[in-house]
Design an enzyme around this catalytic site. Structure first.
Site, short mmCIF file in Angstrom:
data_model
loop_
_atom_site.label_atom_id
_atom_site.label_comp_id
_atom_site.label_asym_id
_atom_site.label_seq_id
_atom_site.Cartn_x
_atom_site.Cartn_y
_atom_site.Cartn_z
N THR A 179 33.12 4.37 58.09
CA THR A 179 33.48 4.19 56.86
C THR A 179 34.97 4.45 56.71
O THR A 179 35.38 5.51 57.31
CB THR A 179 32.76 5.04 56.03
OG1 THR A 179 31.40 4.79 56.01
CG2 THR A 179 33.17 5.17 54.70
N THR A 238 32.41 0.97 53.06
CA THR A 238 31.64 0.77 54.23
C THR A 238 30.47 -0.37 53.91
O THR A 238 30.22 -0.59 52.75
CB THR A 238 30.92 1.91 54.64
OG1 THR A 238 30.41 1.76 55.86
CG2 THR A 238 29.70 2.05 53.78
N ARG A 240 19.07 -0.56 51.64
CA ARG A 240 19.26 0.85 52.30
C ARG A 240 20.86 1.02 51.53
O ARG A 240 21.76 0.27 51.79
CB ARG A 240 19.28 1.04 53.75
CG ARG A 240 19.70 2.40 54.23
CD ARG A 240 21.11 2.56 54.48
NE ARG A 240 21.60 3.73 55.05
CZ ARG A 240 22.74 3.99 55.49
NH1 ARG A 240 23.80 3.42 55.36
NH2 ARG A 240 23.09 5.43 56.00
N THR A 283 32.26 10.54 56.82
CA THR A 283 31.66 9.55 57.40
C THR A 283 30.69 9.92 58.54
O THR A 283 30.59 11.05 58.78
CB THR A 283 33.04 8.92 58.22
OG1 THR A 283 32.52 7.65 58.89
CG2 THR A 283 33.59 9.67 59.16
N GLY A 284 29.81 8.96 58.80
CA GLY A 284 28.86 9.16 59.74
C GLY A 284 27.41 8.95 59.08
O GLY A 284 27.31 8.17 58.14
N1 ASP Z 1 28.36 6.82 56.11
C1 ASP Z 1 28.24 5.56 56.26
C2 ASP Z 1 26.71 5.28 56.01
O1 ASP Z 1 25.93 6.18 56.19
C3 ASP Z 1 28.41 5.14 57.63
C4 ASP Z 1 29.55 5.73 58.41
O2 ASP Z 1 30.50 6.14 57.67
O3 ASP Z 1 29.48 5.91 59.72
O4 ASP Z 1 26.56 4.18 55.74
#
Ligand code: ASP
Length: 320
Positions: free
Chosen positions: A180, A198, A208, A231-232
């Site tokens: 993201t 994202t 989702r 992020t994550g």
């Molecule tokens: N946080 C984002 C999500 O869960 C993905 C990411 O940032 O890696 O959609």
């Protein structure tokens, strides 16, 4: 007399203290203006944001302009145009934005629009609401003059078709299939803003929604204290309302660095096993230009642009 409750509280404080001792360092500090963004694509985002910040523009305009860069880049497979689709082949986007007055706007599961961050800003500015999702968000975007486009590039479609061959239609979060752009900025008037955008977890279930469009989860701005973004794996960030937690930890006197570390530690405490296999990273920026970052795993990079730090990429320290 030390009651059991007090004893537990003391124990918790002691473990937090040893945790901050292990990682806690004074945060880096720069003068205003400054912009900080997640991952290597933060560099391109920062360039656009800096054009606004360095000419005394508003942090809000800077973060929107920055977030639009990876959104519009078809080669970025985790944001906007060219983002990897859900398991049904649909590209659904999540985004939010927040300014120095706690105004905020968000969209989730938005299809066909290249710049969800700008739709989120319109939600903030043109509606009495904070959050529009799915068809409602699309209809609003079209009413506002955004163009309906196909966001599934040939490359992303090919990757999805490959995935279908072996994945048995099962959504799996791994370290590679998501990212993201989270971007936070402090302008010359010392006001903070942030944005986040994202395409979410690749091959997720249709519908989702991750943390990225959720104010408090992937983004929070309190103009008295600071701003944070994440992020994550969004599910883990939502569970701890991560970015709000980071800002509140800063309010309690932690540096941005310590606040990010403590938020990551909360995820580890909640999910000790799972936290070893997934990635979550936080970035934080304080009202006085201190910043910090921390992640579960190695490899979380972020880009900083200020008068002192000319759009450099750093790798955050990590829990594992
Ligand atoms: N946080 C984002 C999500 O869960 C993905 C990411 O940032 O890696 O959609």
């Amino acid at each position: 007399m030390t009651s059991r409750r007090k004893f537990i509280q003391l124990g918790a404080l002691a473990s937090l203290a040893s945790f901050t001792k292990a990682w806690g360092k004074p945060a880096a500090k720069v003068s205003k203006p400054v912009v900080i963004s997640t991952w290597n694509f933060g560099v391109g985002a920062n360039v656009e944001a800096w054009k606004i910040l360095s000419t005394d523009g508003r942090a809000l305009d800077a973060v929107e302009a920055g977030a639009r860069v990876p959104e519009g880049d078809p080669k970025e497979s985790s944001v906007g145009l060219g983002g990897l689709p859900d398991r049904d082949g649909r590209v659904t986007l999540d985004s939010c934005i927040m300014d120095e007055f706690a105004n905020c706007g968000a969209v989730a599961c938005l299809e066909h629009i290249v710049h969800p961050v700008s739709v989120a800003r319109k939600v903030m500015e043109k509606t009495p609401h904070v959050f529009l999702v799915g068809d409602g968000a699309l209809k609003f975007a079209l009413d506002q003059g955004f163009k309906k486009e196909n966001l599934l590039t040939k490359q992303s479609e090919k990757a999805w078709k490959e995935w279908l061959k072996t994945a048995k239609y099962k959504p799996v979060a791994n370290i590679e299939n998501h990212d993201t752009i989270g971007i936070v900025a402090l302008d010359t008037k010392q006001n903070l803003s942030g944005a986040c955008t994202t395409s979410g977890m690749a091959y997720k279930m249709h519908g989702r929604v991750g943390d990225s469009p959720i104010i408090g989860a992937a983004l929070f701005v309190d103009n008295e204290i600071g701003a944070a973004t994440s992020t994550g794996v969004g599910e883990e960030v939502i569970r701890i309302v991560g970015s709000h937690l980071v800002v509140e930890l800063m309010r309690q006197g932690n540096s941005p660095q310590q606040a990010c570390e403590l938020a990551v530690a909360r995820i580890v405490k909640n999910q000790p096993q799972k936290s070893k296999e997934i990635q979550v990273g936080f970035l934080a920026l304080s009202k006085n230009g201190e910043y910090g970052a921390f992640a579960l795993q190695k490899g979380f990079t972020y880009a900083v642009y200020s008068n002192e730090v000319s759009n450099k990429i750093f790798e955050a320290k990590s829990f594992y």
